[in-house]
Design an enzyme around this catalytic site. Sequence first.
Site, PDB file in Angstrom:
ATOM      1  N   ASN A   6       0.881  -1.174   0.000  1.00  0.00           N
ATOM      2  CA  ASN A   6       0.000   0.000   0.000  1.00  0.00           C
ATOM      3  C   ASN A   6       0.915   1.219   0.000  1.00  0.00           C
ATOM      4  O   ASN A   6       1.517   1.536   1.015  1.00  0.00           O
ATOM      5  CB  ASN A   6      -0.894  -0.039   1.256  1.00  0.00           C
ATOM      6  N   TRP A   7       1.009   1.841  -1.170  1.00  0.00           N
ATOM      7  CA  TRP A   7       1.929   2.967  -1.290  1.00  0.00           C
ATOM      8  C   TRP A   7       1.398   4.225  -0.618  1.00  0.00           C
ATOM      9  O   TRP A   7       2.120   5.211  -0.484  1.00  0.00           O
ATOM     10  CB  TRP A   7       2.203   3.262  -2.775  1.00  0.00           C
ATOM     11  N   LYS A   8       0.113   4.242  -0.269  1.00  0.00           N
ATOM     12  CA  LYS A   8      -0.511   5.449   0.316  1.00  0.00           C
ATOM     13  C   LYS A   8      -0.249   6.641  -0.617  1.00  0.00           C
ATOM     14  O   LYS A   8      -0.234   6.458  -1.831  1.00  0.00           O
ATOM     15  CB  LYS A   8       0.004   5.665   1.740  1.00  0.00           C
ATOM     16  N   HIS A  94      -9.626   1.608   4.800  1.00  0.00           N
ATOM     17  CA  HIS A  94      -8.347   1.694   5.519  1.00  0.00           C
ATOM     18  C   HIS A  94      -8.534   2.637   6.711  1.00  0.00           C
ATOM     19  O   HIS A  94      -9.282   3.611   6.630  1.00  0.00           O
ATOM     20  CB  HIS A  94      -7.254   2.209   4.578  1.00  0.00           C
ATOM     21  N   GLU A  96      -6.848   4.951   7.800  1.00  0.00           N
ATOM     22  CA  GLU A  96      -6.584   6.369   7.501  1.00  0.00           C
ATOM     23  C   GLU A  96      -7.786   7.008   6.816  1.00  0.00           C
ATOM     24  O   GLU A  96      -8.063   8.191   7.011  1.00  0.00           O
ATOM     25  CB  GLU A  96      -5.308   6.496   6.649  1.00  0.00           C
ATOM     26  N   GLU A 165      -5.750  -4.683  10.612  1.00  0.00           N
ATOM     27  CA  GLU A 165      -4.667  -3.729  10.844  1.00  0.00           C
ATOM     28  C   GLU A 165      -4.911  -2.979  12.150  1.00  0.00           C
ATOM     29  O   GLU A 165      -5.675  -2.009  12.180  1.00  0.00           O
ATOM     30  CB  GLU A 165      -4.613  -2.710   9.701  1.00  0.00           C
ATOM     31  N   GLY A 171       2.445   2.158  10.719  1.00  0.00           N
ATOM     32  CA  GLY A 171       3.435   3.217  10.531  1.00  0.00           C
ATOM     33  C   GLY A 171       4.183   3.600  11.799  1.00  0.00           C
ATOM     34  O   GLY A 171       4.883   4.597  11.844  1.00  0.00           O
ATOM     35  N   SER A 204       3.226  -2.312  10.251  1.00  0.00           N
ATOM     36  CA  SER A 204       4.671  -2.456  10.443  1.00  0.00           C
ATOM     37  C   SER A 204       5.208  -3.842  10.090  1.00  0.00           C
ATOM     38  O   SER A 204       6.070  -4.372  10.789  1.00  0.00           O
ATOM     39  CB  SER A 204       5.063  -2.074  11.877  1.00  0.00           C
ATOM     40  N   GLY A 225       2.682  -1.266   4.250  1.00  0.00           N
ATOM     41  CA  GLY A 225       2.780   0.150   3.898  1.00  0.00           C
ATOM     42  C   GLY A 225       4.217   0.542   3.612  1.00  0.00           C
ATOM     43  O   GLY A 225       4.752   0.325   2.522  1.00  0.00           O
ATOM     44  N   GLY A 226       4.888   1.091   4.620  1.00  0.00           N
ATOM     45  CA  GLY A 226       6.240   1.639   4.479  1.00  0.00           C
ATOM     46  C   GLY A 226       7.212   0.740   3.734  1.00  0.00           C
ATOM     47  O   GLY A 226       7.926   1.198   2.830  1.00  0.00           O
TER      48      GLY A 226
HETATM   49  P1  PGA Z   1       2.759   0.163   7.617  1.00  0.00           P
HETATM   50  O1  PGA Z   1       1.289   0.435   7.001  1.00  0.00           O
HETATM   51  O2  PGA Z   1       3.224  -1.143   7.035  1.00  0.00           O
HETATM   52  O3  PGA Z   1       3.584   1.332   7.161  1.00  0.00           O
HETATM   53  O4  PGA Z   1       2.594   0.092   9.097  1.00  0.00           O
HETATM   54  C1  PGA Z   1       0.386  -0.602   6.829  1.00  0.00           C
HETATM   55  C2  PGA Z   1      -0.911  -0.088   6.239  1.00  0.00           C
HETATM   56  O5  PGA Z   1      -1.357   0.995   6.622  1.00  0.00           O
HETATM   57  O6  PGA Z   1      -1.532  -0.745   5.386  1.00  0.00           O
END
Ligand code: PGA
Length: 247
Positions: A6-8, A94, A96, A165, A171, A204, A225-226
């Site tokens: 997930n590149w956000k 998600h 966010e 999640e 993050g 994470s 994500g990251g």
């Molecule tokens: P993260 O994000 O791996 O950077 O913690 C995961 C996500 O939000 O899907």
Amino acid sequence: MFVCGNWKMNITIKEVMPLVKSIGKAAKKANCEVGLAVPYTDIAVANQATLGLFGSKLQIGAQNCHWEPKGAFTGEISAQMIKEIGGKFCIVGHSERRQYFGDTNETVAKRAKAVMDYGMRAIVCVGETLEERNGGKTKDVLKNQIENSLKGLEQSENLLVIAYEPIWAIGTGKTATSQEAEEACEYIRSLLKNKKIMILYGGSVKPTNALELFSQKDIDGALVGGASLVADEFISIINQIPQSKLL
Ligand code: PGA
């Protein structure tokens, strides 16, 4: 097993090619399905990059969509638009989106339905806050999110994926322990009518914890994500599917 990046709101169109090419090459040899949820503006070029990788299993998808097919919704993107540009799946709900953009279980269910109606896979995200976990409310929160975010949806294992999640792990570098993650995913599976639906863990995920997470009975992959922004890290994660989980 399914590992999805997930590149956000990261990676501009100029940065897409090298990253998708490296990940696409690795995906070709991987023992799992591999996806990348990219910004809308990257979908076309990311798809183009996968074209040269014959046999690559890399699927490109989106991070959100509107539930209506079209209309006066300035700034929104429909499921049909994602489908036509080559999207294979779409993340919905998600944390966010729920936290910063007012997504609710009700709108998440509507978005997921639109995605599935176009034959794409919907990745529905659920997860508790740290406060809820510390207050012993994790199961109540998950039950409410699963029941209501999936309301009215056909539980097809081909078109529906759940991502667990925990918000406190996203993050933050703070991963849930594999036991905490497994407990939550096992509970989520118990709430699903179709037990074959894949449940991903997200929060994470890194090369150093992927194998242990993937070895858990009810964890069928990851939403990353990251670490999906760095080719080597993401490739290391997709290469850690344990023997016991190979089809
Ligand atoms: P993260 O994000 O791996 O950077 O913690 C995961 C996500 O939000 O899907």
